[in-house]
Design a protein around this motif. Structure first.
Motif, PDB file in Angstrom:
ATOM      1  N   ARG A   6       0.879  -1.197  -0.085  1.00 54.98           N
ATOM      2  CA  ARG A   6       0.076   0.106   0.218  1.00 54.98           C
ATOM      3  C   ARG A   6       1.094   0.976  -0.037  1.00 54.98           C
ATOM      4  NH1 ARG A   6      -2.735  -1.990   5.343  1.00 54.98           N
ATOM      5  NH2 ARG A   6      -0.665  -2.556   5.667  1.00 54.98           N
ATOM      6  N   LEU A  46      -3.228   9.903   4.862  1.00 59.29           N
ATOM      7  CA  LEU A  46      -2.509   9.145   6.004  1.00 59.29           C
ATOM      8  C   LEU A  46      -3.599   8.926   7.029  1.00 59.29           C
ATOM      9  CD1 LEU A  46       0.771  11.315   6.432  1.00 59.29           C
ATOM     10  CD2 LEU A  46       0.351   8.655   5.786  1.00 59.29           C
ATOM     11  N   GLU A  47      -4.536   9.970   7.262  1.00 61.05           N
ATOM     12  CA  GLU A  47      -5.535   9.612   8.464  1.00 61.05           C
ATOM     13  C   GLU A  47      -6.247   8.709   8.034  1.00 61.05           C
ATOM     14  OE1 GLU A  47      -8.183  13.136  10.069  1.00 61.05           O
ATOM     15  OE2 GLU A  47      -5.614  13.446  10.515  1.00 61.05           O
ATOM     16  N   ASP A  49      -6.131   6.169   5.580  1.00 57.93           N
ATOM     17  CA  ASP A  49      -6.068   4.726   5.322  1.00 57.93           C
ATOM     18  C   ASP A  49      -4.798   4.072   5.949  1.00 57.93           C
ATOM     19  OD1 ASP A  49      -8.071   4.005   3.545  1.00 57.93           O
ATOM     20  OD2 ASP A  49      -7.347   5.442   2.180  1.00 57.93           O
ATOM     21  N   ALA A  50      -4.579   2.587   5.774  1.00 59.99           N
ATOM     22  CA  ALA A  50      -3.098   2.376   6.512  1.00 59.99           C
ATOM     23  C   ALA A  50      -2.430   2.289   5.320  1.00 59.99           C
ATOM     24  CB  ALA A  50      -3.439   1.078   7.090  1.00 59.99           C
ATOM     25  N   TRP A  51      -0.837   2.576   5.405  1.00 57.66           N
ATOM     26  CA  TRP A  51       0.017   2.610   4.253  1.00 57.66           C
ATOM     27  C   TRP A  51       1.174   1.743   4.616  1.00 57.66           C
ATOM     28  CZ3 TRP A  51      -2.019   4.199   0.149  1.00 57.66           C
ATOM     29  CH2 TRP A  51      -3.118   5.173   0.187  1.00 57.66           C
ATOM     30  N   ASP A  52       1.958   1.216   3.789  1.00 59.73           N
ATOM     31  CA  ASP A  52       3.248   0.511   4.033  1.00 59.73           C
ATOM     32  C   ASP A  52       4.447   1.445   3.884  1.00 59.73           C
ATOM     33  OD1 ASP A  52       1.955  -1.862   4.688  1.00 59.73           O
ATOM     34  OD2 ASP A  52       2.100  -2.446   2.345  1.00 59.73           O
ATOM     35  N   THR A  75       2.691  13.054  12.011  1.00 62.15           N
ATOM     36  CA  THR A  75       1.586  11.691  12.570  1.00 62.15           C
ATOM     37  C   THR A  75       2.152  10.911  13.543  1.00 62.15           C
ATOM     38  OG1 THR A  75       2.118  10.512  10.714  1.00 62.15           O
ATOM     39  CG2 THR A  75       0.531  12.121  10.245  1.00 62.15           C
ATOM     40  N   ARG A  77       3.771   8.298  12.580  1.00 63.68           N
ATOM     41  CA  ARG A  77       3.777   7.063  12.182  1.00 63.68           C
ATOM     42  C   ARG A  77       5.143   6.809  11.440  1.00 63.68           C
ATOM     43  NH1 ARG A  77      -2.049   6.820   9.445  1.00 63.68           N
ATOM     44  NH2 ARG A  77      -2.241   8.582  11.363  1.00 63.68           N
ATOM     45  N   LEU A  79       6.861   4.971   8.923  1.00 60.67           N
ATOM     46  CA  LEU A  79       6.449   4.421   7.545  1.00 60.67           C
ATOM     47  C   LEU A  79       7.872   4.857   7.002  1.00 60.67           C
ATOM     48  CD1 LEU A  79       3.123   5.383   6.336  1.00 60.67           C
ATOM     49  CD2 LEU A  79       3.820   3.350   7.546  1.00 60.67           C
ATOM     50  N   ARG A 128       9.273  -2.248  14.278  1.00 57.96           N
ATOM     51  CA  ARG A 128       8.019  -2.374  14.763  1.00 57.96           C
ATOM     52  C   ARG A 128       7.909  -3.736  15.697  1.00 57.96           C
ATOM     53  NH1 ARG A 128       5.495  -1.447  10.364  1.00 57.96           N
ATOM     54  NH2 ARG A 128       5.276  -3.530   9.547  1.00 57.96           N
TER      55      ARG A 128
END
Lengths: 518, 178
Positions: A6, A46-47, A49-52, A75, A77, A79, A128
Motif C-alpha cells: 500500500r 494518512l489519516e 488509510d493504512a500505508w506501508d 503523524t 507514524r 513509515l 515495529r
C-alpha cells in the motif's frame, strides 16, 4: 508469491507516478496506491488509510518532499519514506536524508527502487517488532510492580482484617447479635468482609494467593457454585449450563476456581443490562500445534476447557487488549473496581492455565480457560463444612504467629472453646517449645515468619512430633519455592486463609486435629 | 574502601546469623508465660476472675526488656499478664510465677523456706535450684531447653501441674536433684 504493497505516492505528475508503479509491478508487488500532490491531501490520506510506505517527489509546484516528510513525521507514524526526484544537488539529498528520509533515488534510474523498498519494509518490520517487545516488557514490568505492591499491602490488610473481624465476632458472642451493640458490630463485620473481598481480588491479581492445588473436575466445580451464581445473576438473564460428564481432571484450587467463575459470571451479567443468555460450558479439547501458533501461551495436549459466554454488548479490539489490566474498567466510576478480570487473569496464571477471549462489539463475549489434563485422579469433592461441626476441643495447640493482634485473637477464640494454647512469636521459639513439651496435638502457624518460616517449622515439628498435625494460616502465598498443595513428606497442606473468623478457625482446627495422620 | 567492603562481607552474614540465632532469654521468657497454661493455682491465689496473673523476677533481672516485650498484650484465660520485679526476698508480694535469678543462687534454700505455703510457681536456671526446693529448672544445652520439675514442692503448696508438662520434663524429688 505476490507481495501486497500500500503505497502513498506524493507526486504532481501522473506520468511519473505511472513509471513508479510499473517499476513496482515489475518487482512483483501488487500495489494499492493513492497519488497526492498537496499537504492537505496527504494528511487526509494518512489519516484515512493504512500505508506501508511513502514515495515522494522532491520538487513540486504546490508541495515539496521536505514538507511531505514533515507531515509524515507529525503523524507519529513510522513509515519508510523514499524520495524519488529529478536531478538535484548532492547537498539537498544529504539534507533530506538527515531530516529522516530513508532513501533517495533519481527518476530515470529506478533499478534500485524495488531492492530499496524491500530493505526498508524489512527494517520497518524489525523496528515495529522491537517496539512491540519493548512495550510488552514495559507492560509486564508495570504489572509486576503493581502486583508486588498490591501483594504486600494485601498481606498487612489481611492481618488487620483478621483482628477486626475476629474481635467483632467475639464481642458479638458476648453481647448477643440482637442487641443494639450486636447490630452495630454486624455493620463492622459487613464492612470488614467487603474489605476482605477487595483484598482477595488484589492478591489474586498479584498471583500471591495461597493456593491449595488439588486434582479436581471442572464439571463438579461448576455444579457446586451453580445455585449461588443463579442467585447473583438475576432473573433477567437466562443461565444455560452445559457440562461434560467425562471431563478430564485438572490441577486447581476450589476456592479460587469459584472466584474465577463468580467474576466472569458477574462480568457477563454487567455486559447484558437488558438481559440475555449466560452460558457456562465444560468440555474436553485437544490443543494442537495450529492452535498454539495463534495462542503462543497455550499448552499443547489434552485440556479441560471452561467456557463462559454472554450475549451482551461485546468489546472492541482496543478494549479487549486491556481487559485484564488492573483498574481498567468500562463501567462508570464507582461501579467497578477494575479488579475482577485482573483477578481472574492472576488466578488462571497462578494455576498455569490459559485464558483467551473472543468478542466483537454487539456480538457478545466468550471467555475460554484451558486447563491441562492431570494424570492424578480428581478428588471427590468434599461437602462444605457442616454447620454442626463441633467447635470445642481440649487439645493443646501451639500457635505461632508474629503479628500480635492475630495471635491474640486466635488464642482467645481457641481458649474460649476449651483448647490449651501455647504461644510463640517465631519459628525458633516454637521449635524450642516443641522440644521441651509433650505432647502436642496441633501446630497452628503463619507461613511467613521472621527467621525460620512456617514451612520449615512444619518440617521440624513433623520430625520431632510425628503425631502432631499442622495447620497453616496465610494471607499471602509466599512459599519458599513454588506453590504446592503438599508438604515435603507428601502430606496435604491444611490451610486457613486470612482473614478468618473464629467459627472458620475453630472448624479448621477441629478438621485438622481429627484428620487421619499421614 | 576495600577494607570496608571486606568488613561488610564478613559482618553481614554474622549479623544475619545473630538475628536468627537461638535467643535464650526470649525462649525462657516465652516459656515463663506459657507455663500458666499448664498450672492450676488455688482459687484463693486470685482476687477475682479478672485479676491479673503476675510474673515476678527476683534478684538481678537477666531479661532486660525481653520479658516485658514477650508478655505485652497477652491474656491467659481472661487474665491479663503483669511483670513485676523484686530486689529482695522480703519484697516478694502477690505473684503467681516467680523467676529466681542466678544472682540469688547462694540464697536458694532460704528462698524456698520463705515461700513455703505460698502458691507461687518458682522457676530458675542455675545448678542446685530444684534440689534446694525450686519447682521448675531450665536446663540449656547445645541450644536446646529441657525442663526439670520438682513435683513434690509444687504439690505441697497446692499447685497442680498438668501431666502434659510433666511427661515432657525430667522429674525429681527434693534432695535427689541438683
Amino acid at each position: 508469491m505476490t507481495k501486497f504493497l500500500r503505497a502513498l505516492i506524493v507526486e504532481d505528475s501522473p506520468a511519473d507516478a505511472e513509471l513508479l508503479l510499473a517499476e513496482l509491478r515489475r518487482g512483483g508487488f501488487d500495489v494499492t496506491y493513492q497519488r497526492v500532490d498537496t499537504g492537505d491531501a496527504m494528511r487526509d490520506a494518512l489519516e484515512r488509510d493504512a500505508w506501508d510506505l511513502v514515495i515522494s517527489d522532491f520538487n513540486m509546484p504546490a508541495f515539496s518532499g521536505m514538507g511531505a516528510l514533515q507531515i509524515l513525521q507529525s503523524t507519529g507514524r513510522d513509515l519508510p519514506f523514499i524520495v524519488v526526484s529529478g536531478i538535484i544537488g548532492e547537498e539537498t539529498a544529504v539534507a533530506a536524508m538527515k531530516a529522516g528520509a530513508h532513501d533517495f533515488l533519481v527518476k530515470g534510474r529506478l533499478a534500485r527502487l524495488v531492492p530499496a523498498i524491500e530493505r526498508e519494509l524489512r527494517d520497518s518490520a524489525e523496528r515495529r517488532t522491537r517496539l512491540q517487545l519493548e512495550e510488552r516488557l514495559r507492560q509486564s514490568q508495570k504489572m509486576e510492580a503493581i502486583g508486588r505492591l498490591a501483594g504486600s499491602i494485601a498481606h498487612d490488610f489481611n492481618n488487620m482484617l483478621t483482628a477486626i473481624l475476629g474481635y467483632a465476632e467475639l464481642m458479638t458472642d458476648q453481647v448477643g447479635p440482637e442487641t443494639g451493640l450486636g447490630r452495630d458490630l454486624a455493620e463492622v463485620v459487613s464492612a470488614a468482609q467487603r474489605a476482605a473481598a477487595l483484598t482477595r481480588q488484589l492478591l489474586a491479581f498479584s498471583r500471591k494467593q495461597p493456593l491449595a492445588v488439588v486434582p479436581l473436575d471442572l464439571t463438579s466445580a461448576v455444579r457446586s457454585v451453580e445455585p449461588m451464581l443463579r442467585r447473583l445473576i438475576g432473573e433477567h438473564i437466562v443461565v444455560n449450563i452445559a457440562l461434560a460428564d467425562d471431563i478430564y481432571p485438572v490441577l486447581a484450587d476450589t476456592t479460587h476456581l469459584d472466584q474465577v467463575l463468580m467474576n466472569l459470571s458477574l462480568n457477563a451479567r454487567d455486559a447484558m443490562p437488558r438481559g440475555g443468555v449466560l452460558t457456562i460450558e465444560t468440555r474436553n479439547v485437544e490443543i494442537d500445534a495450529g492452535f498454539v501458533r495463534d495462542h503462543p501461551d497455550a499448552h499443547i495436549g489434552p485440556c479441560a476447557r471452561l467456557t463462559i459466554r454472554d450475549t451482551g454488548v461485546g468489546m472492541t479490539p482496543g478494549i479487549l487488549a486491556k481487559i485484564f489490566e488492573p483498574f481498567f474498567t468500562t463501567k462508570e466510576r464507582g461501579h467497578g473496581t477494575g479488579l475482577g478480570l485482573a483477578a481472574v487473569y492472576g488466578i488462571v496464571k497462578q494455576l498455569s492455565a490459559y485464558i483467551w477471549v473472543e468478542s466483537e462489539p454487539g456480538r457478545g463475549s466468550t471467555f475460554h480457560i484451558d486447563f491441562a489434563r492431570t494424570a492424578l485422579p480428581s478428588l471427590v469433592a468434599t461437602p462444605a463444612v457442616a454447620a454442626e461441626t463441633p467447635r470445642a476441643g481440649d487439645e493443646t495447640v501451639l500457635l505461632v504467629e508474629d503479628e500480635d493482634s492475630v495471635r491474640h485473637f486466635a488464642k482467645t477464640a481457641l481458649e474460649r472453646h476449651g483448647y490449651r494454647v501455647i504461644e510463640a512469636a517465631t519459628g525458633e521459639m516454637a521449635v524450642a517449645i516443641i522440644e521441651a513439651m509433650l505432647p502436642l496435638d496441633l501446630v497452628l502457624t503463619d507461613i511467613i515468619l521472621p527467621g525460620m518460616n512456617g514451612r520449615e517449622l512444619a518440617t521440624a515439628a513433623k520430625r520431632l512430633r510425628p503425631q502432631a498435625h499442622v495447620l497453616f494460616m496465610s494471607g499471602y502465598a509466599d512459599w519458599p519455592g513454588e506453590v504446592r498443595g503438599l508438604l515435603d513428606d507428601g502430606s496435604r497442606i491444611e490451610l486457613i486463609e486470612k482473614p478468618f473468623t473464629a467459627a472458620a478457625l475453630l472448624a479448621k482446627v477441629r478438621d485438622a486435629i481429627t484428620a487421619d495422620s499421614v | 574502601l576495600i577494607s570496608w567492603v571486606v568488613l561488610a562481607l564478613v559482618v553481614a552474614p554474622a549479623l544475619l546469623n545473630a538475628q536468627r540465632k537461638f535467643d535464650e532469654r526470649e525462649i525462657k521468657a516465652t516459656f515463663l508465660f506459657n507455663f500458666a497454661q499448664f498450672v492450676e493455682w488455688p482459687a484463693a491465689s486470685f482476687a477475682d476472675a479478672q485479676a491479673p496473673l503476675v510474673i515476678g523476677v527476683l534478684g538481678a533481672d537477666p531479661f532486660d526488656a525481653v520479658l516485658d516485650a514477650v508478655v505485652r498484650g497477652e491474656v491467659i484465660n481472661g487474665r491479663p499478664l503483669v511483670v513485676t520485679r523484686f530486689r529482695r526476698l522480703e519484697d516478694v508480694a502477690t505473684c503467681h510465677i516467680l523467676f529466681v535469678s542466678a544472682s540469688e543462687a547462694p540464697r536458694y534454700p532460704r528462698i524456698a523456706q520463705a515461700l513455703q505455703g505460698r502458691a507461687i510457681l518458682t522457676v530458675g536456671d542455675s545448678d542446685g535450684f530444684a534440689s534446694s526446693g525450686g519447682m521448675i529448672r531450665f536446663i540449656t544445652d547445645k541450644n536446646h531447653v529441657r525442663l526439670r520439675i520438682n513435683i513434690g514442692v509444687a504439690r505441697a503448696v497446692g499447685l497442680s501441674i498438668s501431666s502434659q508438662l510433666l511427661r515432657a520434663a525430667e522429674l525429681v524429688g527434693q534432695g535427689e536433684a541438683r
